[in-house]
Scaffold this motif. Structure first.
Motif, PDB file in Angstrom:
ATOM      1  N   LEU A 284     -17.550 -13.837  -5.173  1.00  0.00           N
ATOM      2  CA  LEU A 284     -16.905 -12.988  -5.165  1.00  0.00           C
ATOM      3  C   LEU A 284     -17.279 -11.518  -5.001  1.00  0.00           C
ATOM      4  CD1 LEU A 284     -13.922 -13.856  -7.601  1.00  0.00           C
ATOM      5  CD2 LEU A 284     -14.064 -14.039  -5.018  1.00  0.00           C
ATOM      6  N   LEU A 285     -18.731 -11.478  -5.194  1.00  0.00           N
ATOM      7  CA  LEU A 285     -19.679 -10.369  -5.441  1.00  0.00           C
ATOM      8  C   LEU A 285     -20.248  -9.867  -4.044  1.00  0.00           C
ATOM      9  CD1 LEU A 285     -21.548 -10.950  -8.651  1.00  0.00           C
ATOM     10  CD2 LEU A 285     -19.424  -9.688  -8.297  1.00  0.00           C
ATOM     11  N   ALA A 286     -21.266  -9.210  -3.927  1.00  0.00           N
ATOM     12  CA  ALA A 286     -21.745  -8.663  -2.717  1.00  0.00           C
ATOM     13  C   ALA A 286     -22.483  -9.790  -1.847  1.00  0.00           C
ATOM     14  CB  ALA A 286     -22.798  -7.773  -2.754  1.00  0.00           C
ATOM     15  N   SER A 287     -22.312  -9.690  -0.635  1.00  0.00           N
ATOM     16  CA  SER A 287     -22.887 -10.759   0.222  1.00  0.00           C
ATOM     17  C   SER A 287     -24.336 -10.938  -0.180  1.00  0.00           C
ATOM     18  CB  SER A 287     -22.865 -10.314   1.713  1.00  0.00           C
ATOM     19  OG  SER A 287     -23.800 -11.658   2.240  1.00  0.00           O
ATOM     20  N   GLY A 288     -24.682 -12.228  -0.271  1.00  0.00           N
ATOM     21  CA  GLY A 288     -26.199 -12.580  -0.886  1.00  0.00           C
ATOM     22  C   GLY A 288     -26.475 -12.866  -2.607  1.00  0.00           C
ATOM     23  N   SER A 289     -25.147 -12.551  -2.997  1.00  0.00           N
ATOM     24  CA  SER A 289     -25.179 -12.993  -4.353  1.00  0.00           C
ATOM     25  C   SER A 289     -25.558 -14.411  -4.858  1.00  0.00           C
ATOM     26  CB  SER A 289     -24.156 -12.495  -5.118  1.00  0.00           C
ATOM     27  OG  SER A 289     -23.774 -11.024  -5.175  1.00  0.00           O
ATOM     28  N   VAL A 290     -24.964 -15.255  -4.031  1.00  0.00           N
ATOM     29  CA  VAL A 290     -25.214 -16.648  -4.467  1.00  0.00           C
ATOM     30  C   VAL A 290     -26.647 -17.093  -4.113  1.00  0.00           C
ATOM     31  CG1 VAL A 290     -24.578 -19.056  -3.663  1.00  0.00           C
ATOM     32  CG2 VAL A 290     -22.756 -17.251  -3.888  1.00  0.00           C
ATOM     33  N   SER A 291     -27.111 -16.411  -3.055  1.00  0.00           N
ATOM     34  CA  SER A 291     -28.386 -16.747  -2.657  1.00  0.00           C
ATOM     35  C   SER A 291     -29.601 -16.207  -3.508  1.00  0.00           C
ATOM     36  CB  SER A 291     -28.728 -16.407  -1.140  1.00  0.00           C
ATOM     37  OG  SER A 291     -27.918 -17.131  -0.168  1.00  0.00           O
ATOM     38  N   TRP A 292     -29.287 -15.113  -3.997  1.00  0.00           N
ATOM     39  CA  TRP A 292     -30.265 -14.464  -5.153  1.00  0.00           C
ATOM     40  C   TRP A 292     -30.217 -15.170  -6.442  1.00  0.00           C
ATOM     41  CZ3 TRP A 292     -27.036  -9.280  -4.248  1.00  0.00           C
ATOM     42  CH2 TRP A 292     -27.426  -8.663  -2.870  1.00  0.00           C
ATOM     43  N   LEU A 293     -28.995 -15.831  -6.778  1.00  0.00           N
ATOM     44  CA  LEU A 293     -28.968 -16.603  -8.168  1.00  0.00           C
ATOM     45  C   LEU A 293     -29.706 -17.821  -7.772  1.00  0.00           C
ATOM     46  CD1 LEU A 293     -25.192 -16.150  -9.353  1.00  0.00           C
ATOM     47  CD2 LEU A 293     -27.369 -15.374 -10.396  1.00  0.00           C
ATOM     48  N   TYR A 294     -29.528 -18.517  -6.661  1.00  0.00           N
ATOM     49  CA  TYR A 294     -30.129 -19.770  -6.275  1.00  0.00           C
ATOM     50  C   TYR A 294     -31.573 -19.563  -6.079  1.00  0.00           C
ATOM     51  CZ  TYR A 294     -31.962 -23.616  -3.295  1.00  0.00           C
ATOM     52  OH  TYR A 294     -32.652 -24.699  -2.850  1.00  0.00           O
ATOM     53  N   TYR A 295     -32.218 -18.603  -5.743  1.00  0.00           N
ATOM     54  CA  TYR A 295     -33.532 -18.265  -5.436  1.00  0.00           C
ATOM     55  C   TYR A 295     -34.213 -18.139  -6.846  1.00  0.00           C
ATOM     56  CZ  TYR A 295     -33.466 -18.012  -0.473  1.00  0.00           C
ATOM     57  OH  TYR A 295     -33.285 -18.360   0.949  1.00  0.00           O
ATOM     58  N   SER A 296     -33.685 -17.576  -7.827  1.00  0.00           N
ATOM     59  CA  SER A 296     -34.221 -17.286  -9.216  1.00  0.00           C
ATOM     60  C   SER A 296     -33.987 -18.339  -9.808  1.00  0.00           C
ATOM     61  CB  SER A 296     -33.195 -16.169  -9.636  1.00  0.00           C
ATOM     62  OG  SER A 296     -32.079 -16.107  -9.813  1.00  0.00           O
ATOM     63  N   ASP A 297     -32.984 -19.223  -9.749  1.00  0.00           N
ATOM     64  CA  ASP A 297     -32.566 -20.303 -10.478  1.00  0.00           C
ATOM     65  C   ASP A 297     -33.723 -21.352 -10.046  1.00  0.00           C
ATOM     66  OD1 ASP A 297     -31.069 -22.271 -12.208  1.00  0.00           O
ATOM     67  OD2 ASP A 297     -31.055 -23.421 -10.296  1.00  0.00           O
ATOM     68  N   ARG A 298     -34.281 -21.477  -8.932  1.00  0.00           N
ATOM     69  CA  ARG A 298     -35.351 -22.389  -8.670  1.00  0.00           C
ATOM     70  C   ARG A 298     -36.641 -22.221  -9.220  1.00  0.00           C
ATOM     71  NH1 ARG A 298     -35.148 -27.032  -5.847  1.00  0.00           N
ATOM     72  NH2 ARG A 298     -36.848 -26.689  -4.412  1.00  0.00           N
ATOM     73  N   LEU A 299     -36.764 -20.680  -9.482  1.00  0.00           N
ATOM     74  CA  LEU A 299     -38.151 -20.555 -10.211  1.00  0.00           C
ATOM     75  C   LEU A 299     -37.955 -20.725 -11.569  1.00  0.00           C
ATOM     76  CD1 LEU A 299     -39.328 -17.263  -8.435  1.00  0.00           C
ATOM     77  CD2 LEU A 299     -40.471 -19.391  -8.295  1.00  0.00           C
ATOM     78  N   MET A 300     -36.871 -20.620 -12.273  1.00  0.00           N
ATOM     79  CA  MET A 300     -36.769 -20.855 -13.515  1.00  0.00           C
ATOM     80  C   MET A 300     -36.522 -22.171 -13.936  1.00  0.00           C
ATOM     81  SD  MET A 300     -34.055 -21.641 -16.116  1.00  0.00           S
ATOM     82  CE  MET A 300     -32.797 -21.695 -15.340  1.00  0.00           C
ATOM     83  N   GLU A 301     -36.072 -23.172 -12.955  1.00  0.00           N
ATOM     84  CA  GLU A 301     -36.054 -24.562 -13.182  1.00  0.00           C
ATOM     85  C   GLU A 301     -37.526 -25.282 -13.095  1.00  0.00           C
ATOM     86  OE1 GLU A 301     -33.764 -26.808 -13.757  1.00  0.00           O
ATOM     87  OE2 GLU A 301     -32.219 -25.858 -13.831  1.00  0.00           O
ATOM     88  N   LEU A 302     -38.434 -24.516 -12.651  1.00  0.00           N
ATOM     89  CA  LEU A 302     -39.873 -25.158 -12.602  1.00  0.00           C
ATOM     90  C   LEU A 302     -40.495 -25.413 -14.159  1.00  0.00           C
ATOM     91  CD1 LEU A 302     -42.259 -26.095 -11.026  1.00  0.00           C
ATOM     92  CD2 LEU A 302     -43.151 -23.700 -10.922  1.00  0.00           C
ATOM     93  N   PRO A 303     -40.440 -24.238 -14.852  1.00  0.00           N
ATOM     94  CA  PRO A 303     -40.994 -24.516 -16.168  1.00  0.00           C
ATOM     95  C   PRO A 303     -40.188 -25.244 -17.043  1.00  0.00           C
ATOM     96  CG  PRO A 303     -40.498 -22.126 -15.934  1.00  0.00           C
ATOM     97  CD  PRO A 303     -40.424 -22.782 -14.638  1.00  0.00           C
ATOM     98  N   LEU A 304     -38.811 -25.210 -16.738  1.00  0.00           N
ATOM     99  CA  LEU A 304     -37.737 -25.820 -17.570  1.00  0.00           C
ATOM    100  C   LEU A 304     -38.004 -27.358 -17.460  1.00  0.00           C
ATOM    101  CD1 LEU A 304     -34.916 -25.943 -19.379  1.00  0.00           C
ATOM    102  CD2 LEU A 304     -34.030 -25.734 -17.182  1.00  0.00           C
ATOM    103  N   GLY A 305     -38.176 -27.921 -16.308  1.00  0.00           N
ATOM    104  CA  GLY A 305     -38.322 -29.251 -15.833  1.00  0.00           C
ATOM    105  C   GLY A 305     -39.577 -29.711 -16.322  1.00  0.00           C
ATOM    106  N   VAL A 306     -40.690 -28.784 -15.956  1.00  0.00           N
ATOM    107  CA  VAL A 306     -42.200 -29.363 -16.497  1.00  0.00           C
ATOM    108  C   VAL A 306     -42.328 -29.415 -18.010  1.00  0.00           C
ATOM    109  CG1 VAL A 306     -44.412 -29.004 -16.245  1.00  0.00           C
ATOM    110  CG2 VAL A 306     -43.078 -28.551 -14.321  1.00  0.00           C
ATOM    111  N   PHE A 307     -41.510 -28.671 -18.667  1.00  0.00           N
ATOM    112  CA  PHE A 307     -42.040 -28.479 -20.068  1.00  0.00           C
ATOM    113  C   PHE A 307     -40.491 -29.073 -20.982  1.00  0.00           C
ATOM    114  CE2 PHE A 307     -44.569 -24.822 -18.771  1.00  0.00           C
ATOM    115  CZ  PHE A 307     -45.914 -25.378 -18.570  1.00  0.00           C
ATOM    116  N   GLY A 308     -39.414 -28.415 -20.815  1.00  0.00           N
ATOM    117  CA  GLY A 308     -38.374 -28.558 -21.419  1.00  0.00           C
ATOM    118  C   GLY A 308     -37.734 -30.057 -21.215  1.00  0.00           C
ATOM    119  N   VAL A 309     -37.796 -30.524 -20.079  1.00  0.00           N
ATOM    120  CA  VAL A 309     -37.083 -31.588 -19.787  1.00  0.00           C
ATOM    121  C   VAL A 309     -38.123 -32.798 -19.968  1.00  0.00           C
ATOM    122  CG1 VAL A 309     -36.190 -33.331 -17.880  1.00  0.00           C
ATOM    123  CG2 VAL A 309     -35.739 -30.897 -17.826  1.00  0.00           C
ATOM    124  N   ALA A 310     -39.481 -32.460 -19.726  1.00  0.00           N
ATOM    125  CA  ALA A 310     -40.396 -33.369 -20.142  1.00  0.00           C
ATOM    126  C   ALA A 310     -40.431 -33.817 -21.663  1.00  0.00           C
ATOM    127  CB  ALA A 310     -41.758 -32.895 -19.585  1.00  0.00           C
TER     128      ALA A 310
END
Length: 538
Positions: A284-310
């Motif tokens: 419902l926000l400006a065009s591109g908002s979903v993509s901005w969240l997706y790209y930032s989430d992809r980077l956040m998921e890297l340490p979360l998966g490597v450290f937290g999930v492990a």
């Protein structure tokens, strides 16, 4: 487990003896070593996942076939997260650990056979129904495809190929749960790499032979499921625990797993619904908002998966064994170890994401249609996610403290409360901060979730702070402060990164990451933190 043969329990075969031997060896295995193994394998998987994304994007772009494939893959993948790797693992591992600790070898094998057979029977029926109803499933998950009959038909055809992946990956998750219980963490942690390799291989080798290239990727998903399950079979044979599946819903162990799965399934559903609601608001926000969240989430998921999930993966079977043995003191020490490990790795990772947000996004994604404005917007949400990274990681290690006690209801109640809070935070922050407000709301609700889990564990006296927390906290904060200052000082303005080539960006980013990590760990070593402080037997 006694090695003395009786009339009731005949002498064990060589394979059955290996169950006892490995169970004893698992008790001596170190959590630190196991965590490092899982982290390393997870890192390989995440890197290969990025390579897979690049290959798929280059092959399909944003075509109609790409949309069809992503939906056809999303449906079984969504159910995998909901069912196989979430609720089932949380319910099955504590029950299996109790059997491994308190029951005979024959009873352990009987449980494995009964659970695998019952799980397979349910999944075969579900898979058959889904393949028959694939056009209606596409309507549910992508109703907009109904305006394009050709696209709808292509998606339904691909879904018939991809949905059996749920059956295969669920049985793979079952096998991984058995291996994790016997401290064979490397094999389940490496297995996801096969999915990425299969999709990359299919993109290169199969798509040229298909009328629509996306269909080649659908075949790649099916091949990946077969490869992942087959890969784990030899290791189950070595343990003497290769299942002989036979449905037995009346088996006491199966009934207990089913009872524990119900609240766990609801808890996983809450998290998935949370993500879905965030996506709806972002749309419902400006065009591109979903993509901005997706790209930032992809980077956040890297340490979360490597450290937290492990760490969470390693700690669940270990805690389950200690609970079965009624070893409360060791149980408390394990939880304390997990929290310290999360802070040791999570704090510097979160700080690095915040300081290097633009350089990271530019180095990975600023190609083609990704604009400078997109980088700035994605960096805002990445910093908000980074703020909550430690909380996300703490949830991964505190929730197993309940699952190990076969309590799946308390984490569900906490998750439900956190979801409600997340929606309130969303409405408070989305208007002044737009998409970054959604990310910050997710971070704040994660802190509420982690805080409540920790509070309940402390009230039950199963999480007890061990000596040395004051000194440890000062050491961590000092290391993060020094690392953050150095990274900020050495990193040029983000606009400068835009003018560099891909190799110049990669080299400079690698130097910053390695340099920052080195400074952090040198500081810790200089202030008295030693590797032996994090050695703890499982």
């Amino acid at each position: 487990m006694s090695d003395v043969a009786t009339d009731e329990h005949p002498p064990a075969t060589a394979a059955e003896e290996s169950v006892s031997t490995n169970a004893q060896a698992s008790g001596r295995a170190g959590l630190l070593r196991s965590g490092i193994i899982v982290s390393g394998m997870t890192m390989v998987s995440r890197v290969m996942g990025l390579v897979r994304d690049v290959v798929v994007a280059a092959l399909l772009g944003a075509t109609s076939g790409a949309d069809a494939f992503f939906v056809a893959f999303k449906v079984p993948n969504f159910m995998r997260r909901l069912f196989a790797e979430g609720a089932f693992n949380q319910a099955f591992v504590p029950v299996l650990s109790e059997y491994a600790t308190q029951r005979t070898r024959a009873e352990v094998r009987e449980l494995v056979d009964a659970v695998s057979g019952s799980l397979a029977a349910v999944l075969v029926l579900l898979t058959a129904l889904a393949m028959l109803a694939s056009p209606w499933l596409v309507w549910v998950f992508a109703p907009g495809f109904g305006r394009d009959p050709e696209k709808l038909a292509l998606t339904a055809d691909m879904l018939r190929l991809t949905f059996p992946y749920l059956l295969l990956i669920s049985l793979t998750a079952f096998s991984g749960s058995v291996l994790n219980t016997w401290n064979r963490f490397a094999v389940p942690a490496f297995t996801p790499v096969l999915l990425n390799l299969s999709l990359i291989g299919s993109a290169v080798l199969l798509t040229p032979w298909m009328s629509d290239p996306a269909m080649g990727l659908a075949w790649g998903v099916l091949i990946a499921g077969c490869a992942q399950l087959t890969f784990q079979v030899p290791f189950l044979v070595r343990l003497g625990l290769l299942p002989r599946p036979w449905p037995r819903f009346s088996h006491p162990g199966v009934r207990r797993v089913m009872v524990l799965m119900v609240p766990a399934l609801f808890g996983v559903s809450v998290a998935q619904i949370n993500l879905l609601l965030d996506t709806v608001l972002a749309s419902l926000l400006a065009s591109g908002s979903v993509s901005w969240l997706y790209y930032s989430d992809r980077l956040m998921e890297l340490p979360l998966g490597v450290f937290g999930v492990a760490i969470g993966t390693v700690i669940l079977p270990a805690l389950s064994k200690r609970h079965a043995e009624q070893s409360r003191e060791h149980f408390a020490r394990m939880l304390d170890w997990a929290v310290r490990a999360v802070l040791l790795l999570g704090l510097p990772a979160a700080l690095a994401l915040a300081v290097l947000a633009e350089p990271l996004l530019i180095s990975l994604f600023h190609y083609g249609a990704m604009t400078e404005h997109d980088i700035v917007m994605a960096a805002m949400s990445l910093r908000a996610y980074a703020f909550g990274l430690v909380a996300f990681m703490l949830i991964k290690v505190l929730a197993p403290g309940f699952f190990a006690q076969q309590d799946t209801k308390t984490p569900v109640k906490v998750a439900t409360m956190a979801m409600a809070a997340n929606m309130v935070f969303n409405l408070m922050l989305v208007w002044p901060m737009a998409h970054a407000g959604l990310a910050l709301a997710t971070a704040l609700s994660a802190f509420l979730n982690a805080g409540c889990l920790g509070w309940f564990l402390i009230k039950r006296d199963v999480f007890v702070f061990q000596p040395g927390w004051g000194r440890f906290g000062i050491q961590l904060l000092g290391g993060c402060l020094v690392m953050g200052v150095v990274l900020w000082w050495l990193s040029p303005a983000w606009q400068t990164w835009l003018t560099w080539s891909v190799w110049h960006r990669a080299g400079h980013l690698a130097a910053l990451v390695l340099g920052g990590a080195s400074i952090y760990f040198v500081w810790l070593a200089a202030t008295g933190v030693r590797l032996r402080h994090f050695r703890l037997s499982a």
